[in-house]
Motif scaffolding. Structure first.
Motif, PDB file in Angstrom:
ATOM      1  N   ALA A  35      -9.700  -7.253   0.681  1.00  0.00           N
ATOM      2  CA  ALA A  35     -10.309  -6.022   0.173  1.00  0.00           C
ATOM      3  C   ALA A  35     -11.824  -6.172   0.134  1.00  0.00           C
ATOM      4  O   ALA A  35     -12.355  -7.020  -0.586  1.00  0.00           O
ATOM      5  CB  ALA A  35      -9.775  -5.697  -1.213  1.00  0.00           C
ATOM      6  N   TYR A  67       0.831  -1.203   0.000  1.00  0.00           N
ATOM      7  CA  TYR A  67       0.000   0.000   0.000  1.00  0.00           C
ATOM      8  C   TYR A  67       0.867   1.255   0.000  1.00  0.00           C
ATOM      9  O   TYR A  67       1.988   1.256   0.531  1.00  0.00           O
ATOM     10  CB  TYR A  67      -0.951  -0.023   1.195  1.00  0.00           C
ATOM     11  CG  TYR A  67      -1.823  -1.256   1.181  1.00  0.00           C
ATOM     12  CD1 TYR A  67      -2.830  -1.394   0.229  1.00  0.00           C
ATOM     13  CD2 TYR A  67      -1.596  -2.309   2.062  1.00  0.00           C
ATOM     14  CE1 TYR A  67      -3.610  -2.545   0.179  1.00  0.00           C
ATOM     15  CE2 TYR A  67      -2.378  -3.453   2.026  1.00  0.00           C
ATOM     16  CZ  TYR A  67      -3.375  -3.571   1.072  1.00  0.00           C
ATOM     17  OH  TYR A  67      -4.147  -4.706   1.014  1.00  0.00           O
ATOM     18  N   GLY A  91     -19.108   1.114   1.135  1.00  0.00           N
ATOM     19  CA  GLY A  91     -18.811   2.138   0.144  1.00  0.00           C
ATOM     20  C   GLY A  91     -19.984   3.022  -0.195  1.00  0.00           C
ATOM     21  O   GLY A  91     -19.859   3.940  -1.004  1.00  0.00           O
ATOM     22  N   LYS A 125      -3.926   1.589  -3.035  1.00  0.00           N
ATOM     23  CA  LYS A 125      -3.181   0.593  -3.790  1.00  0.00           C
ATOM     24  C   LYS A 125      -3.290   0.914  -5.269  1.00  0.00           C
ATOM     25  O   LYS A 125      -4.401   1.044  -5.812  1.00  0.00           O
ATOM     26  CB  LYS A 125      -3.734  -0.805  -3.503  1.00  0.00           C
ATOM     27  CG  LYS A 125      -2.943  -1.927  -4.172  1.00  0.00           C
ATOM     28  CD  LYS A 125      -3.483  -3.292  -3.758  1.00  0.00           C
ATOM     29  CE  LYS A 125      -2.663  -4.416  -4.373  1.00  0.00           C
ATOM     30  NZ  LYS A 125      -3.156  -5.762  -3.962  1.00  0.00           N
ATOM     31  N   THR A 158      -5.560   3.688  -6.157  1.00  0.00           N
ATOM     32  CA  THR A 158      -6.990   3.542  -5.894  1.00  0.00           C
ATOM     33  C   THR A 158      -7.237   3.421  -4.394  1.00  0.00           C
ATOM     34  O   THR A 158      -6.534   2.682  -3.697  1.00  0.00           O
ATOM     35  CB  THR A 158      -7.542   2.285  -6.592  1.00  0.00           C
ATOM     36  OG1 THR A 158      -7.307   2.386  -7.996  1.00  0.00           O
ATOM     37  CG2 THR A 158      -9.044   2.147  -6.347  1.00  0.00           C
ATOM     38  N   ILE A 184      -9.990  -2.424   3.436  1.00  0.00           N
ATOM     39  CA  ILE A 184      -9.618  -3.798   3.744  1.00  0.00           C
ATOM     40  C   ILE A 184     -10.026  -4.130   5.178  1.00  0.00           C
ATOM     41  O   ILE A 184     -10.269  -3.234   5.992  1.00  0.00           O
ATOM     42  CB  ILE A 184      -8.099  -4.039   3.576  1.00  0.00           C
ATOM     43  CG1 ILE A 184      -7.303  -3.155   4.552  1.00  0.00           C
ATOM     44  CG2 ILE A 184      -7.680  -3.791   2.136  1.00  0.00           C
ATOM     45  CD1 ILE A 184      -5.809  -3.457   4.555  1.00  0.00           C
ATOM     46  N   GLN A 221      -9.076   1.979  -1.347  1.00  0.00           N
ATOM     47  CA  GLN A 221      -9.795   0.750  -1.065  1.00  0.00           C
ATOM     48  C   GLN A 221     -10.068   0.636   0.430  1.00  0.00           C
ATOM     49  O   GLN A 221      -9.535   1.387   1.234  1.00  0.00           O
ATOM     50  CB  GLN A 221      -8.974  -0.462  -1.527  1.00  0.00           C
ATOM     51  CG  GLN A 221      -8.607  -0.446  -3.003  1.00  0.00           C
ATOM     52  CD  GLN A 221      -7.795  -1.668  -3.412  1.00  0.00           C
ATOM     53  OE1 GLN A 221      -7.398  -2.486  -2.583  1.00  0.00           O
ATOM     54  NE2 GLN A 221      -7.560  -1.793  -4.716  1.00  0.00           N
ATOM     55  N   LEU A 263     -13.776  -3.363  -0.332  1.00  0.00           N
ATOM     56  CA  LEU A 263     -14.198  -2.306  -1.249  1.00  0.00           C
ATOM     57  C   LEU A 263     -12.978  -1.955  -2.086  1.00  0.00           C
ATOM     58  O   LEU A 263     -11.975  -1.473  -1.565  1.00  0.00           O
ATOM     59  CB  LEU A 263     -14.694  -1.084  -0.470  1.00  0.00           C
ATOM     60  CG  LEU A 263     -15.160   0.124  -1.284  1.00  0.00           C
ATOM     61  CD1 LEU A 263     -16.372  -0.233  -2.137  1.00  0.00           C
ATOM     62  CD2 LEU A 263     -15.495   1.290  -0.351  1.00  0.00           C
ATOM     63  N   THR A 264     -13.027  -2.230  -3.385  1.00  0.00           N
ATOM     64  CA  THR A 264     -11.842  -2.069  -4.227  1.00  0.00           C
ATOM     65  C   THR A 264     -11.725  -0.698  -4.857  1.00  0.00           C
ATOM     66  O   THR A 264     -10.675  -0.366  -5.407  1.00  0.00           O
ATOM     67  CB  THR A 264     -11.841  -3.126  -5.339  1.00  0.00           C
ATOM     68  OG1 THR A 264     -13.062  -3.021  -6.098  1.00  0.00           O
ATOM     69  CG2 THR A 264     -11.733  -4.529  -4.744  1.00  0.00           C
ATOM     70  N   ASP A 265     -12.772   0.106  -4.770  1.00  0.00           N
ATOM     71  CA  ASP A 265     -12.693   1.457  -5.332  1.00  0.00           C
ATOM     72  C   ASP A 265     -13.649   2.375  -4.589  1.00  0.00           C
ATOM     73  O   ASP A 265     -14.837   2.426  -4.893  1.00  0.00           O
ATOM     74  CB  ASP A 265     -13.028   1.443  -6.826  1.00  0.00           C
ATOM     75  CG  ASP A 265     -12.862   2.818  -7.478  1.00  0.00           C
ATOM     76  OD1 ASP A 265     -12.342   3.733  -6.808  1.00  0.00           O
ATOM     77  OD2 ASP A 265     -13.257   2.972  -8.651  1.00  0.00           O
TER      78      ASP A 265
END
Length: 560
Positions: free
Chosen positions: A306, A278, A344, A293, A296, A300, A298, A308-310
């Motif tokens: 992860a 990160y 998110g 990352k 973006t 975790i 995210q 929420l990836t975005d």
């Protein structure tokens, strides 16, 4: 001092404010029900039902309705409430920035509850229902939540300038050596040295898992755990990332960099549990952390997965990482602030000039004209029959981070573990030493490991899994709470429960054999009540607020 959104106090600008009820709630484009007040010089989060604020030379408290607490005019307010007490000094005797100060402690009724005999060298506060302070006679003492003296320090121990650093039951103290020099160690509220004096200094005491201490005759600092073992270091003031690393442990994890400047996290045994992948430091709260990352943003969990990836919001303008508080994170997008949940979703849109973290279901938000208002969390709804006990639970720090929102939802095993571990640590005055990082295959969360290490929580299936998201039934909650009280009894000698009987209930036969003793004993102690005059409903699930109430009743019995 650098203020961040992870701190309770924020220094702001403003003009003098008149007293009373300031304005009516407003709703529309603001994104929620807001009680707009005015500009302030200083704001603290809500604690024990009140927020400490200041304007000009005046400091006072406001409740969620914006009404000032009526304070004895002979008192000057010094800081926020904690555990039902707020520090005060005799009116007009000291300027707020002058030290040392002679302090007393005000109760929630606005009158002096504890006399002016505490000699403050920095800033003292009740934490974990205990006050570490020094009397005017120079003798350090600890006071309990009832204001009574718990213990007096031996002649060879003195407090550091961090008497408030009692986050986990241990506070940094100096021991006077035979040659007159001082060495730093950590003592519990009975002044028993849990970590022997061997250090020169402590940066902030223990946070949620470790303390940063300096080695004798060097500029080197190390993180240690509650067993006194080195976790991370050495680091010095000159090292890159010093400020970020000194933010400390959160949820039992410390964000640290590698030689390439990438960030991961170590646990309280120094094991790397979040890999170095990160691009900036991060801080866990409620089991979640915002990370960056590959450019973006995210979210975790404590296992590094992860969720929420975005996160479609701007990075934190302060340069730090966002963090969750009571299920919501204050986030910024396009220069405006709002609140995002762990999935998110923008629960409250980004429409405010500024927004601070939630505490006790309330947060401060700011308009463009600098006026601050009180925003109610949409996740903090509670049953009317539970309101008084929930209020008492907040005062006594029974409510934990994971149980401060969605109070009417089903209680999960991880939430229950956190409640029970917190109850045990509050009552005994000492931290539980958590087990190894790989205790469970489905979670690395330190509350699950602490509960297992104390014998409060057991694994499922073959014992290798914890099932953190599984909901808890009434009999399961009873069994966990009963084991917690047994642990407290073992550590303190208090909290003995009498053998009870469930014979008066028509569904007593439905109680599992492993839960019968627990449910009967808790029922006899009036901790657990029936769902009706004739039913126990042992297989029914429990809500978060029900778990809090049972923990509060157990606390009151084990500390009486």
């Amino acid at each position: 001092m650098k203020f961040t959104r992870r701190l309770c106090a924020f220094v702001l600008t403003g003009t003098l404010l008149s007293g009373g009820l300031f304005s009516l709630p407003a709703r529309a484009a603001e994104g929620g029900d807001v009680l707009w007040l005015d500009t302030f010089d200083e704001i603290y989060s809500f604690s024990c039902g009140y927020a400490y604020v200041s304007k000009g030379n005046t400091s006072y408290f406001v409740n969620p309705s914006g009404v000032r607490l009526a304070v004895d005019p002979a008192l000057d307010c010094v800081g926020p409430f904690q555990n039902g007490f707020a520090p005060v000094r005799p009116a007009g005797t000291k300027k707020p920035t002058e030290y040392p100060q002679t302090l007393g402690w005000m109760g929630l009724d606005g009158t002096l509850a504890l006399p002016f005999d505490s000699f403050d060298t920095c800033y003292a506060a009740f934490q974990r229902n205990t006050l570490f302070t020094t009397g005017r006679d120079g003798q350090p003492v600890t006071l309990g939540a009832d204001g009574q003296v718990i213990a007096q320090a031996p002649d060879n121990l003195i407090l550091t300038d961090l008497p408030w650093a009692n986050y986990n039951g241990l506070v940094p103290v100096y021991e006077v050596q035979e040659d007159g020099n001082l060495k730093l160690g950590f003592a519990d509220r009975n002044w028993v040295l849990v970590i022997p004096p061997q250090y020169d200094n402590s940066y902030s005491g223990f946070t949620q898992g470790g303390a940063l201490v300096s080695q004798p005759d060097t500029d080197d600092y190390y993180y240690i755990n509650c067993q006194g073992e080195k976790i991370w270091g050495p680091i010095t003031w000159e090292d890159d990332g010093w400020l970020e690393i000194t933010s400390g442990f959160w949820d039992g994890l410390l964000s640290v960099p590698d030689e390439n400047g990438m960030w991961g996290a170590v646990d309280t045994h120094g094991e790397l549990v979040i890999p170095y992948e990160y691009e900036q430091p991060f801080y866990f709260s409620s089991g979640y952390a915002f990370v960056v990352k590959e450019g973006t943003l995210q979210v975790i969990d404590t296992s590094g997965e992860a969720l929420l990836t975005d996160a479609a919001v701007s990075p934190d303008p302060s340069g730090f990482s966002y963090s969750y508080s009571e299920g919501l994170a204050a986030v910024c997008n396009g220069g405006k602030w709002g609140y995002m949940d762990t999935s998110g979703q923008m629960v409250i849109p980004c429409v405010y000039a500024d927004a601070l973290p939630f505490s006790e279901g309330l947060a401060w938000v700011q308009r463009e004209d600098g006026v601050w208002g009180i925003l109610k969390s949409p996740l903090a709804k509670q049953s009317s029959w539970a309101e008084e006990e929930i209020r008492r639970a907040y005062v006594r720090e029974i409510v934990t981070e994971r149980t401060a929102c969605n109070l009417q939802s089903s209680l999960t095993r991880l939430q229950c573990a956190e409640l029970m571990v917190n109850l045990a640590e509050l009552t005994t005055g000492r931290p539980i030493l958590e087990g190894e990082a790989n205790r469970f295959t489905d979670t690395k969360d330190w509350m699950a490991r602490k509960g297992a290490a104390a014998g409060i929580i057991e694994g499922v299936e073959d014992g290798s899994k914890f099932a953190p998201d599984a909901v808890v039934t009434r009999e399961q909650l009873a069994a966990m709470l009963y084991r917690t009280i047994q642990y407290i009894r073992q550590e303190t000698g208090k909290g003995a429960l009498e053998t009870g009987s469930l014979s008066g209930y028509t569904d007593a036969a439905q109680v599992s054999p492993w839960a019968q003793e627990a449910m009967a004993a808790l029922h006899a102690a009036a901790i657990l009540k029936g769902t009706s005059g004739t039913t126990l409903s042992p297989k029914d699930t429990t809500t978060v607020e029900q778990g809090i109430l049972l923990a509060l009743r157990a606390y009151e019995i084990t500390t009486s």
